[in-house]
Write an enzyme that holds these catalytic residues in place. Sequence first.
Site, PDB file in Angstrom:
ATOM      1  N   TRP A 161       0.929  -1.230   0.160  1.00  0.00           N
ATOM      2  CA  TRP A 161       0.086  -0.101   0.084  1.00  0.00           C
ATOM      3  C   TRP A 161       0.749   1.379  -0.185  1.00  0.00           C
ATOM      4  O   TRP A 161       0.546   2.192  -0.769  1.00  0.00           O
ATOM      5  CB  TRP A 161      -1.049  -0.115   1.323  1.00  0.00           C
ATOM      6  CG  TRP A 161      -1.844   1.150   1.335  1.00  0.00           C
ATOM      7  CD1 TRP A 161      -3.121   1.451   0.756  1.00  0.00           C
ATOM      8  CD2 TRP A 161      -1.475   2.329   2.078  1.00  0.00           C
ATOM      9  NE1 TRP A 161      -3.488   2.691   0.954  1.00  0.00           N
ATOM     10  CE2 TRP A 161      -2.591   3.215   1.729  1.00  0.00           C
ATOM     11  CE3 TRP A 161      -0.481   2.783   2.772  1.00  0.00           C
ATOM     12  CZ2 TRP A 161      -2.660   4.606   2.331  1.00  0.00           C
ATOM     13  CZ3 TRP A 161      -0.747   4.131   3.445  1.00  0.00           C
ATOM     14  CH2 TRP A 161      -1.769   5.002   3.196  1.00  0.00           C
ATOM     15  N   ASP A 180      -6.223  -3.061  -1.402  1.00  0.00           N
ATOM     16  CA  ASP A 180      -6.416  -3.267   0.021  1.00  0.00           C
ATOM     17  C   ASP A 180      -6.791  -2.012   0.761  1.00  0.00           C
ATOM     18  O   ASP A 180      -6.817  -2.226   2.002  1.00  0.00           O
ATOM     19  CB  ASP A 180      -4.969  -3.947   0.641  1.00  0.00           C
ATOM     20  CG  ASP A 180      -4.895  -5.111   0.069  1.00  0.00           C
ATOM     21  OD1 ASP A 180      -5.960  -6.155   0.681  1.00  0.00           O
ATOM     22  OD2 ASP A 180      -3.742  -5.700  -0.446  1.00  0.00           O
ATOM     23  N   ASP A 181      -6.893  -0.994  -0.190  1.00  0.00           N
ATOM     24  CA  ASP A 181      -7.377   0.248   0.703  1.00  0.00           C
ATOM     25  C   ASP A 181      -8.858   0.466   0.740  1.00  0.00           C
ATOM     26  O   ASP A 181      -9.465   0.240   0.132  1.00  0.00           O
ATOM     27  CB  ASP A 181      -7.051   1.430  -0.426  1.00  0.00           C
ATOM     28  CG  ASP A 181      -7.010   2.785   0.098  1.00  0.00           C
ATOM     29  OD1 ASP A 181      -6.169   3.433   0.500  1.00  0.00           O
ATOM     30  OD2 ASP A 181      -8.345   3.287   0.115  1.00  0.00           O
ATOM     31  N   TYR A 182      -9.226   0.870   2.120  1.00  0.00           N
ATOM     32  CA  TYR A 182     -10.510   0.634   2.721  1.00  0.00           C
ATOM     33  C   TYR A 182     -11.133   1.563   1.877  1.00  0.00           C
ATOM     34  O   TYR A 182     -12.331   1.383   1.536  1.00  0.00           O
ATOM     35  CB  TYR A 182     -10.481   0.912   4.068  1.00  0.00           C
ATOM     36  CG  TYR A 182     -11.744   0.884   4.783  1.00  0.00           C
ATOM     37  CD1 TYR A 182     -12.556  -0.116   4.956  1.00  0.00           C
ATOM     38  CD2 TYR A 182     -12.481   2.318   5.004  1.00  0.00           C
ATOM     39  CE1 TYR A 182     -13.832  -0.145   5.518  1.00  0.00           C
ATOM     40  CE2 TYR A 182     -13.835   2.342   5.391  1.00  0.00           C
ATOM     41  CZ  TYR A 182     -14.391   1.092   5.694  1.00  0.00           C
ATOM     42  OH  TYR A 182     -15.784   1.243   6.003  1.00  0.00           O
TER      43      TYR A 182
END
Length: 230
Positions: A161, A180-182
């Site tokens: 990330w 994977d970034d919210y």
Amino acid sequence: MPAATTRVLPATDTLPPAESLLPEGFTPAARRALAKADPTLGALMKQVGPFRMKVASLQSPFVGLAESIVYQQLTGKAAATIFGRVCERVGTGKRFTPEAVLAQSVESLREAGLSGSKTAALRDLAAKALEGEVPTLARAKRMSDAALVEHLTKVRGIGQWTVEMLLIFRLGRPDVLPVDDYGIRKGFLRTYGLSELPRPKELLAHGERWRPWRTVASWYLWRSLELPKP
């Protein structure tokens, strides 16, 4: 946005042409192609408006990653204060070098406000830079996204990330999708009317239709969270 993750997913393994680098490379023709490939994303793009992503200047990947290490899991103001204290000890601009970092004792870096884990990560970054694992800016510009991810995630405390944020906001790479970034996952949920957050693999598969402009799609998904809730 979340902290770094160590789980490595596929990244673009070819070097983008200079004329495609963001934000200048994203032309009206590219916008139309992206909207045609995904009408739902096209509707979001129309709602958000023009592509306004800014790419910050980068002295070197080493300095950019050092700053990222300091900023992890802190508010902007607190992190800026600590990074300023680190620079007071190490040096600013061209004086912020791997050698200068390693010349500082662990105690000195801790006194600047770094935690034990961040101090270890910063020193490992400096050591890896001296070993050649962290490229110069000129070399980084000649490396593919995948190659940069492979090299830089060898540094303690640097996950995919963090490298993706460097690729997007410092190097202007056009085809990066941080699955994977919210914020990306939340924006996808809202934009596509899902009942639960998509899994990274699902997001990665859907994002194939956004190539070679997955960074642009990511930027619009982040902006979707600033719109009124449907």
